[in-house]
Every structure is written in structure tokens, then in C-alpha cells.
Design a protein around this motif. Structure first.
Motif, short mmCIF file in Angstrom:
data_model
loop_
_atom_site.label_atom_id
_atom_site.label_comp_id
_atom_site.label_asym_id
_atom_site.label_seq_id
_atom_site.Cartn_x
_atom_site.Cartn_y
_atom_site.Cartn_z
N PHE A 195 0.87 -1.16 0.00
CA PHE A 195 0.00 0.00 0.00
C PHE A 195 0.91 1.21 0.00
CE2 PHE A 195 0.45 -0.86 4.60
CZ PHE A 195 0.76 0.40 5.11
N VAL A 196 0.38 2.37 -0.31
CA VAL A 196 1.19 3.59 -0.34
C VAL A 196 0.44 4.69 0.42
CG1 VAL A 196 2.39 2.96 -2.47
CG2 VAL A 196 0.28 4.31 -2.60
N THR A 197 1.06 5.85 0.55
CA THR A 197 0.43 6.93 1.33
C THR A 197 0.20 8.17 0.49
OG1 THR A 197 2.59 7.64 2.17
CG2 THR A 197 1.34 6.08 3.52
N THR A 198 0.04 8.00 -0.80
CA THR A 198 -0.39 9.07 -1.69
C THR A 198 -1.21 8.43 -2.80
OG1 THR A 198 0.33 10.98 -2.99
CG2 THR A 198 1.66 8.99 -3.16
N VAL A 199 -1.89 9.23 -3.58
CA VAL A 199 -2.68 8.70 -4.70
C VAL A 199 -1.74 8.60 -5.90
CG1 VAL A 199 -4.71 9.03 -6.15
CG2 VAL A 199 -4.77 9.73 -3.75
N GLN A 200 -1.06 7.47 -6.01
CA GLN A 200 0.01 7.34 -6.99
C GLN A 200 -0.49 7.35 -8.43
OE1 GLN A 200 3.03 7.66 -6.10
NE2 GLN A 200 4.11 7.21 -8.00
N GLU A 201 -1.79 7.12 -8.63
CA GLU A 201 -2.33 7.15 -9.99
C GLU A 201 -2.42 8.56 -10.55
OE1 GLU A 201 -3.55 3.69 -7.70
OE2 GLU A 201 -3.98 5.82 -7.39
N SER A 202 -2.28 9.56 -9.70
CA SER A 202 -2.36 10.97 -10.10
C SER A 202 -0.96 11.57 -10.13
CB SER A 202 -3.24 11.75 -9.12
OG SER A 202 -3.01 13.14 -9.22
N LEU A 203 -0.56 12.15 -11.25
CA LEU A 203 0.78 12.74 -11.32
C LEU A 203 0.96 13.88 -10.32
CD1 LEU A 203 3.56 12.86 -12.62
CD2 LEU A 203 2.60 14.30 -14.43
N PRO A 204 0.00 14.83 -10.18
CA PRO A 204 0.18 15.87 -9.16
C PRO A 204 0.34 15.31 -7.76
CG PRO A 204 -1.53 16.50 -10.71
CD PRO A 204 -1.20 15.08 -11.01
N ARG A 210 0.57 14.22 -1.78
CA ARG A 210 -0.70 14.51 -1.15
C ARG A 210 -1.81 13.75 -1.89
NH1 ARG A 210 2.35 15.72 2.01
NH2 ARG A 210 2.62 17.66 3.18
N PRO A 211 -2.89 13.34 -1.21
CA PRO A 211 -3.13 13.51 0.22
C PRO A 211 -2.33 12.50 1.03
CG PRO A 211 -4.94 12.31 -0.76
CD PRO A 211 -4.02 12.71 -1.89
N HIS A 212 -2.11 12.82 2.29
CA HIS A 212 -1.25 12.04 3.18
C HIS A 212 -2.12 11.02 3.92
CE1 HIS A 212 2.24 11.26 5.59
NE2 HIS A 212 1.70 11.72 6.71
N ARG A 213 -2.35 9.87 3.27
CA ARG A 213 -3.23 8.86 3.86
C ARG A 213 -2.92 7.50 3.25
NH1 ARG A 213 -7.18 7.49 0.21
NH2 ARG A 213 -7.68 8.93 -1.46
N VAL A 214 -3.43 6.46 3.89
CA VAL A 214 -3.25 5.11 3.37
C VAL A 214 -4.04 4.96 2.08
CG1 VAL A 214 -3.72 2.67 3.81
CG2 VAL A 214 -2.77 4.10 5.64
N HIS A 215 -3.38 4.44 1.06
CA HIS A 215 -4.00 4.28 -0.26
C HIS A 215 -3.59 2.93 -0.83
CE1 HIS A 215 -5.95 5.78 -3.87
NE2 HIS A 215 -4.89 5.49 -4.59
#
Length: 331
Positions: A195-204, A210-215
Motif C-alpha cells: 500500500f502507499v500513502t499518496t494517490v500514486q495514480e495521479s501525477l500531481p 498529497r493527500p497524506h493517507r493510506v492508499h
């Protein structure tokens, strides 16, 4: 490797800014180095033996070497390199690092080795799961990569002192032989991309963390969603105090516990994409590499070629900029 050196849990993840190329103290003997689009981790105490976890993005070898020299001293090579998995953003600097550290052994799970010894490419990325990074995912080559004769199977030998106290947790799904590292003494978890802690599918989001959460694991490169679900459940059951991931900033304490438990309990709703090549049927792999790939739909083919067109535009722009600047990139 479970006879742990006794570390007390840290009260908070370091607030040191996570600037590119900067070291961030996460827990005793655990440092995070932020690289373009990914993280690597240095395990060990200053002046002592140390281990590198993952090998970063292409072109980041210089940043990794400088960070190692800053913390462990000049000409200090790691005792070993441990790979959570072998996707391009986790092995991109490995050839360059091994030229500097020619005697260092690289450890990976047996199910990762076909992709690290030239036998097989990974299942191709899926640009149809949504998001700008997913559209660019054809840029992230699936291999095959060949790092022989440096590749060795886990577990590591007992004389790798910097890994004393760390256990391997099998966490497949994002990659066939994906692993995480767990230090029971202070409940520190090095996740990789399970799992990661950003929305890695979004380049920005991938650039700003950001956002700083479990994803969920990066969706465009996850070929087995059922295995990924089981892996998240396995990690949630550990109840980590601190988690550091391949993408994004560290998380700790109740926020980590709550969000990781929610992801595990609601994985199909929160993580599994609504559409995509591997959503209904996983890629089938073995110790020899990829055996069966689910077909890409006509819509998927269109998205794939659109993504390839975007990649070509990005590469053309980078080449033009390099030529106009008269610069070169570091290997």
C-alpha cells in the motif's frame, strides 16, 4: 532474523522536510531518502554496517550515494541491497549502484527473480485504471531486467548485521514476489508498494505526496488484486506503529492503524479499480515469469496507444530541453 535489537518506539515521525535527496529519520536505524516519484530506505547506524532497501528511479544513483556518504561515511558500501520488488521505479539506479559497489549482493524473493535475471518481463502496466500517472504508465518499462550475478534469493545470511531484527513478510499482488519488512521490536513496517500513502495514480499527487493517507497499491502496475487484498489484510493484522512506503510520506500511530484497517476491511470498495485489465482476471505467473495475461479490451487498446502518445510527447520535450540546455543526466 527475528532476534531484534531492542528499539523503543519513536514518539513521532521526524518533521524534517522530505526534500528531494534529503534524509529523514523515521525510527532508530531507519532513514528515508525521497527520490523523484519513489522512496528508498537506509537501515543502520552512523559509521556502522548498513543496508539499502530498494534502488530508486533511473538517474538517482548519485542522490543515493551522496545520502549514504553523508550518514555512513565516504566509500561506505552497504552490506546488502534488499528489493521489495523489481519494478522500474524500485530498481532504476541499481546498475549504476552496482558499478560503484561491485561486491554487494542483492536479495529478492524467489518469485521476483525471473524479472531480475532476464528471464521474463513483468505483466505490462494497465493504463485503463484511471489517472494521469496511469495514462503515462507505458513509460514504466516492465523489463526484463538482468542484474546477474548479483541477485540472490531471500532470506539474507545471518551475518548481515544491519538486518538484525527485521523479518520478511510476503505481500504479493502488486508484484508476484513483493515483500515488506517488519521490525517487531518497535512495530516499524517498510511496506514497499503493498500500500502507499499518496494517490500514486495521479501525477500531481505523486509529485506532491498529497493527500497524506493510506492508499491502495499503485493500480496501474498491480496485476493481481485478490493477492493484493490478502497482503493488505496481512499487514493490517501486524498493527504497525510506523509505516514507510515506496511512494508518499510515512504514517504513524492511530491514523495509520485506523486507515490501514479500513483499507483491509473495505478493500474491494476502496482499492479495487472499477475497470482495468487485471480487475476480473489476474496475470498468471510462476517461478519462470509470466504465464498468462488477460486480454486487453478494445477500449484498453485505445487508452494504451493514447498513453504511448503522451509518453512520446513527454520524452520529446525532455530531449529538446536537454539539447537546449546542453546538459547531461547522471547515471
Amino acid at each position: 532474523m527475528s532476534n531484534a535489537t531492542q528499539h523503543s518506539p519513536v514518539e513521532a515521525v521526524s518533521s524534517t522536510p522530505s526534500a528531494l535527496g534529503g534524509l529523514q529519520q523515521i525510527a532508530p536505524g531507519v532513514l528515508r531518502l525521497r527520490l523523484p516519484l519513489s522512496n528508498v530506505f537506509l537501515l543502520g547506524d552512523p559509521g556502522g554496517p548498513w543496508v539499502l532497501v530498494d534502488a530508486g528511479t533511473p538517474g538517482s544513483a548519485g542522490m543515493i550515494r551522496r545520502a549514504a556518504e553523508q550518514h555512513f561515511g565516504r566509500e561506505s558500501a552497504p552490506q546488502a541491497i534488499v528489493l521489495t520488488h523489481g519494478h522500474l521505479d524500485h530498481i532504476g539506479a541499481l546498475h549504476a549502484l552496482l558499478r560503484c559497489w561491485p561486491g554487494v549482493k542483492v536479495y529478492a524473493h524467489a518469485l521476483e527473480q525471473p524479472y531480475l535475471t532476464g528471464q521474463s518481463a513483468y505483466p505490462p502496466p494497465d493504463p485503463t485504471v484511471g489517472g494521469s500517472m496511469s495514462a503515462l504508465s507505458p513509460l514504466f518499462l516492465p523489463g526484463p531486467f538482468d542484474f546477474q550475478p548479483h541477485i540472490h534469493a531471500l532470506p539474507w545470511p545471518s551475518d548481515v548485521a544491519a538486518l538484525d531484527g527485521w523479518e520478511v513478510v510476503n505481500t504479493p499482488g502488486h508484484a508476484p514476489g513483493h515483500i515488506s519488512l517488519w521490525r517487531r521490536a518497535d512495530r516499524t513496517l517498510i511496506v514497499g508498494d503493498a500500500f502507499v500513502t499518496t494517490v500514486q495514480e495521479s501525477l500531481p499527487a505523486a509529485l506532491t505526496l498529497r493527500p497524506h493517507r493510506v492508499h491502495r497499491p499503485p493500480a496501474y502496475y498491480t496485476p493481481d488484486w485478490e493477492a493484493a487484498r490478502v497482503s493488505v489484510e496481512r499487514l493490517a493484522a501486524l498493527h504497525p506503529q510506523i509505516a514507510v512506503t515506496g511512494h508518499g510520506d510515512p504514517l504513524k500511530g492511530p491514523v495509520l492503524t485506523q486507515e490501514l484497517e479500513q483499507l483491509a476491511a473495505q478493500f474491494d470498495q476502496k482499492a479495487r479499480p472499477a475497470q482495468g485489465r487485471y480487475v476480473s482476471r489476474p496475470a498468471v505467473t510462476s517461478r519462470d515469469g509470466v504465464l498468462i495475461l488477460p486480454p486487453l479490451t478494445a477500449r484498453g487498446q485505445a487508452v494504451k496507444w493514447t498513453g504511448i502518445g503522451l509518453v512520446l510527447l513527454v520524452l520529446t520535450g525532455l530531449m529538446w530541453r536537454l539539447r537546449s540546455d546542453g546538459g547531461t543526466t547522471e547515471p
